[in-house]
Structure formats: structure tokens, C-alpha cells
Design an enzyme around this catalytic site. Structure first.
Site, mmCIF file in Angstrom:
data_model
loop_
_atom_site.group_PDB
_atom_site.id
_atom_site.type_symbol
_atom_site.label_atom_id
_atom_site.label_comp_id
_atom_site.label_asym_id
_atom_site.label_seq_id
_atom_site.Cartn_x
_atom_site.Cartn_y
_atom_site.Cartn_z
ATOM 1 C CD1 TRP A 184 -2.641 1.752 0.393
ATOM 2 C CD2 TRP A 184 -1.369 2.481 2.086
ATOM 3 N NE1 TRP A 184 -3.003 3.051 0.668
ATOM 4 C CE2 TRP A 184 -2.240 3.516 1.694
ATOM 5 C CE3 TRP A 184 -0.470 2.711 3.126
ATOM 6 C CZ2 TRP A 184 -2.243 4.771 2.321
ATOM 7 C CZ3 TRP A 184 -0.466 3.957 3.743
ATOM 8 C CH2 TRP A 184 -1.348 4.970 3.340
ATOM 9 C CD GLU A 224 -4.623 -1.630 1.571
ATOM 10 O OE1 GLU A 224 -3.450 -1.686 1.995
ATOM 11 O OE2 GLU A 224 -5.608 -1.496 2.323
ATOM 12 C CE LYS A 226 -6.700 5.633 2.300
ATOM 13 N NZ LYS A 226 -5.803 5.750 3.428
ATOM 14 C CG HIS A 260 -8.832 1.534 1.320
ATOM 15 N ND1 HIS A 260 -7.530 1.218 1.030
ATOM 16 C CD2 HIS A 260 -8.826 1.959 2.613
ATOM 17 C CE1 HIS A 260 -6.776 1.418 2.087
ATOM 18 N NE2 HIS A 260 -7.542 1.859 3.065
ATOM 19 C CG ASP A 292 -9.442 4.163 5.370
ATOM 20 O OD1 ASP A 292 -9.928 3.112 5.805
ATOM 21 O OD2 ASP A 292 -8.260 4.272 5.006
HETATM 22 C C1 RNT Z 1 -4.059 2.528 4.534
HETATM 23 C C2 RNT Z 1 -4.102 1.085 4.224
HETATM 24 C C3 RNT Z 1 -2.996 0.263 4.783
HETATM 25 C C4 RNT Z 1 -2.647 0.605 6.224
HETATM 26 C C5 RNT Z 1 -1.732 -0.377 6.894
HETATM 27 C C6 RNT Z 1 -1.125 0.171 8.121
HETATM 28 O O1 RNT Z 1 -5.182 3.206 4.173
HETATM 29 O O2 RNT Z 1 -5.340 0.543 4.602
HETATM 30 O O3 RNT Z 1 -3.274 -1.068 4.625
HETATM 31 O O4 RNT Z 1 -3.775 0.745 7.001
HETATM 32 O O5 RNT Z 1 -0.823 -0.861 6.015
HETATM 33 ZN ZN ZN Z 2 -5.575 -1.553 4.459
#
Ligand code: RNT
Ligand code: ZN
Length: 416
Positions: A184, A224, A226, A260, A292
Site C-alpha cells: 500500500w 492495495e 484506495k 477504501h 477510512d
Molecule cells: C491505509 C491502508 C494500509 C494501512 C496499513 C497500516 O489506508 O489501509 O493497509 O492501514 O498498512
Molecule cells: Zn488496508
């Protein structure tokens, strides 16, 4: 209260609708839930425990007793894990390294900085997942990491992510398991940008460099997405389309974090879409409240829907369940216990459904019966099965864990 007696009655009732409660328990036992280490210390880690949390995420609250050393975090995690049944993993962030008192640059981390975690994981029979930490660092202060227009910044984070991938592969190899590594990045713009494409092209190039040479036997990588972060409200470089597209094209995983997406979008509806194109997906189960906010996961409808999607499709080997919440306003061990047990409870709830019967009704177009039965099943005695499962796993039944947390708070946390 006789837990066994209640279970036997529940078992009989579930049998009458074609559900085998013993089988449900066996299946639940084998589903790992990855508990995030960062709930224990408000996402601070041990690289610079007094530094600021940056990257557009935030913990709020100042509840006493936060873990400030590796030993404390491990003790707290062990305490929480002792009150949670079933198979567990720990999700480590790179900043939780054991640097043995010497500062280590993020692009220089190595398996040796996690050797003590490996020993700990082995001793506690806990699997390990991993995360590069692309925030809370001077090199991310510009708001950009893997998509930065500054070559030196971008290269630094590419190196960090490659090193993280290698550490994850080490955990997988040494534990005879497969780690999941989640990438991320906080990259984004507060205000409307001109060159979205350029930033996204650079992100793709960085991803290509990071994942070249990956070893999928020991580690599965996930990107990941967002929708926005604090200070990155106008454009997030790693959007869903970016991460999804990249994962599909390169056969990686996406991480679907329940916080997200736009408020009316739900992860429970995305799992089946993602699995249409991908072998595996990773979840970050969290609870967004208006944004979030990463509140502790509660036993709400969306959690149940997520669990139902996993169980109904027999997807427990393709959906890797990770948790991602951080509440600093309540006892952090309680936060872990509440959130993790709720995830497992939701899985148990889903496992006690006569899915084939409901599927048949749906195919026949009998939506009246589908709704009627789903609503009736809600008041079936699922809690009796959950309680029995906890008892048979040797963890506290019902709210008995709370007394243990309070005792630990008085004996250990209050003295920190
Ligand atoms: C941030 C992401 C990520 C973090 C962690 C700490 O918006 O969700 O995954 O929360 O890696
Ligand atoms: Zn996350």
C-alpha cells in the site's frame, strides 16, 4: 450455563435444516485470520517509535498502555491470541523490524532483521504476512513514493519493497507456508493534478521492478487500492482501477480494504468479481465510520456478507483474510480480540447456512422463500455453536475474555 447442552440442542436444530455443526466447526478451525501487528501500538513500529504517523492515515485516542518495545508488542499479541480460537497469522509491517539497536535504512532491511520474529512465530505456531512501510518516513514526506517524479525517491521505495518481498519469501520458506505481502502506498494529491497519467505510469514501472523475480511458492503479493487519504483527497495514484488492472494483467492479488471505497460501495460485492479474474484476493477487514477511520470490526451486516461470500463460494483458500483497524481510544488487546473474534463469528454464522437449499430456491426464482428463510435463520442459535467452539478450543467463552483483559491491564499495561 451449560455450553455443551446448549450446543447439543443447537446441533439438533441445525441438523433439521441440513447443516452439520461439527463439520462447520472443523472448517472454521482451518481458516486463518491474519491479525495486524499495528493495532498493538497505533502503527508506530520500532524504527522510530516516537515519530509521526503519516501517509494520510490516523490513529486517534491516547489509551494508556501502548506497546513501545518488541517484547511488549509480542506479549500483548500473545495475550490477545490466547483468547482467540482457530488458526492465526500475524501481519507485520517493515517498521516492526528487530534492528538490534542499530538504525537500518528502509532500503537496507534484510531477513536477519526479522529473525527474532521468525523464532517467535515458530514458537507460537503463528503464520506471518508482510507489508512494506511506505509512510512515516522523510522519504515519503512529499506525499509520493513509488510514483514519485523524483528518481531517487522512487528508487528508494522500489528497493524497500523488493527487500520487503524478499523478507516475506524468507518467512514463507522458513515456516513452510505462504506469506501474503501487501503493498500500500500513500501517493496522492490534495488538490487537482495535471498529470495523473504520468504518476500512474511511474507506479506501474515501480511495480514491475518490485515483482520481477517473485517467488509465489512462499509469498503471494497484493496491491492495495484506495479512494482517498487525508491530504490526498483529489487523486489517489493507486486507485482501484490501477490496482485491479495491474493484478489482473500480472496475476497478482488485489487487497480489498473495506474502508477504501465510496460509502455505498461494499467489498462483499467485489470479492466474486475479483475472483472471476484473479486466483486469489487479500482482504483488509476494517470498519469505516464516515471515512477510512479504521474502527474496530464489529459483527455487522457487511462483515456477515463478506463471510458469506467466502463460505458460499468455498473460497477460503483463495480469499486471504487480513484485518486492518487501529483504535487508540480503547484497550488495544481488547480491540484485537473483539475484531478478530467478530471476523471468526461471521465465518461461523456463514458456515451454519444451508447454502445449497437457498441456491436452489434462487435458481427456481422463489425469492419469497429465499428472503423468508434467510430472515428466519438469523434467529437460529448460532451463538451456541460459537460458544462450544471457543470452549473446545480452550479459549474464553462469551465475555469471559474481558475479565482477563482487565486483569492484564492492571497487572501489565498500567505499569508501563
Ligand atoms: C491505509 C491502508 C494500509 C494501512 C496499513 C497500516 O489506508 O489501509 O493497509 O492501514 O498498512
Ligand atoms: Zn488496508
Amino acid at each position: 450455563m451449560n455450553t455443551l447442552k446448549a450446543y447439543e440442542l443447537a446441533k439438533e436444530l441445525y441438523a433439521s435444516i441440513g447443516v452439520d455443526t461439527d463439520k462447520a466447526i472443523e472448517r472454521l478451525k482451518a481458516i486463518p485470520v491474519s491479525m495486524h501487528c499495528w493495532q498493538g501500538d497505533d502503527v508506530r513500529g520500532f524504527e522510530n517509535p516516537n515519530g509521526d504517523l503519516t501517509g494520510g492515515i490516523q490513529t486517534t485516542g491516547n489509551y494508556p498502555g501502548r506497546a513501545t518495545t518488541i517484547a511488549e508488542l509480542r506479549a500483548d499479541f500473545e495475550k490477545a491470541a490466547s483468547m482467540i480460537p482457530g488458526k492465526k497469522k500475524i501481519s507485520l509491517h517493515a517498521i516492526y523490524l528487530d534492528n538490534l539497536g542499530k538504525k537500518v535504512e528502509r532500503n537496507e532491511i534484510e531477513p536477519k532483521h526479522f529473525a527474532s520474529w521468525l523464532e517467535w512465530a515458530k514458537a507460537n505456531k503463528i503464520g506471518v504476512d508482510f507489508n512494506p512501510t511506505c509512510f512515516s518516513h522523510p522519504m515519503s514526506d512529499s506525499g509520493f513514493t513509488l510514483s514519485s517524479a523524483d528518481d531517487s525517491i522512487r528508487e528508494y521505495w522500489v528497493e524497500h519493497c523488493i527487500k520487503s518481498r524478499i523478507i516475506a519469501e524468507y518467512f514463507g520458506r522458513e515456516l513452510g507456508d505462504t506469506a501474503c505481502t501487501n503493498y500500500w502506498i500513500p501517493d496522492g494529491f490534495k488538490d487537482i493534478p495535471i498529470d495523473r497519467y504520468g504518476y500512474r505510469e511511474r507506479l506501474l514501472d515501480s511495480y514491475d521492478k518490485i515483482f520481477a523475480g517473485q517467488n509465489k511458492q512462499y509469498n503471494l503479493n497484493a496491491v492495495e487500492s484506495k479512494v482517498f487519504g487525508i491530504g490526498a483527497e483529489s487523486c489517489t495514484i493507486g486507485s482501484l482501477e490501477m490496482c485491479f488492472g495491474y493484478a489482473v494483467k500480472n496475476n497478482l492479488m488485489v487487497t480489498l480494504d473495506t474502508g477504501h471505497f465510496h460509502p455505498t460501495e461494499v467489498v462483499s460485492d467485489k470479492i466474486s468479481s475479483a475472483l472471476t479474474f484473479l486466483d486469489d484476493v487479500m482482504l483488509h477487514v476494517s470498519r469505516p465510520v464516515r471515512w477510512d477511520s479504521d474502527h474496530v470490526v464489529i459483527f455487522d451486516d457487511e462483515l456477515k456478507y463478506i463471510a458469506q461470500e467466502i463460505i458460499r463460494g468455498n473460497f477460503e483458500n483463495r480469499v486471504h483474510i487480513g484485518l486492518d483497524f487501529f483504535d487508540a481510544s480503547i484497550n488495544r488487546i481488547a480491540a484485537w480480540v473483539i475484531g478478530t473474534r467478530n471476523m471468526q463469528k461471521a465465518l461461523m454464522y456463514a458456515l451454519l447456512e444451508p447454502t445449497e437449499k437457498l441456491k436452489k430456491l434462487e435458481l427456481e426464482g422463489d425469492y419469497t422463500s429465499r428472503l423468508a428463510l434467510l430472515e428466519e435463520y438469523k434467529s437460529y442459535p448460532f451463538a451456541a455453536v460459537w460458544d462450544y467452539y471457543c470452549e473446545s478450543e480452550g479459549v474464553p467463552v462469551r465475555d469471559a475474555w474481558l475479565g482477563e483483559v482487565k486483569k492484564y491491564e492492571a497487572d501489565v499495561l498500567a505499569k508501563r
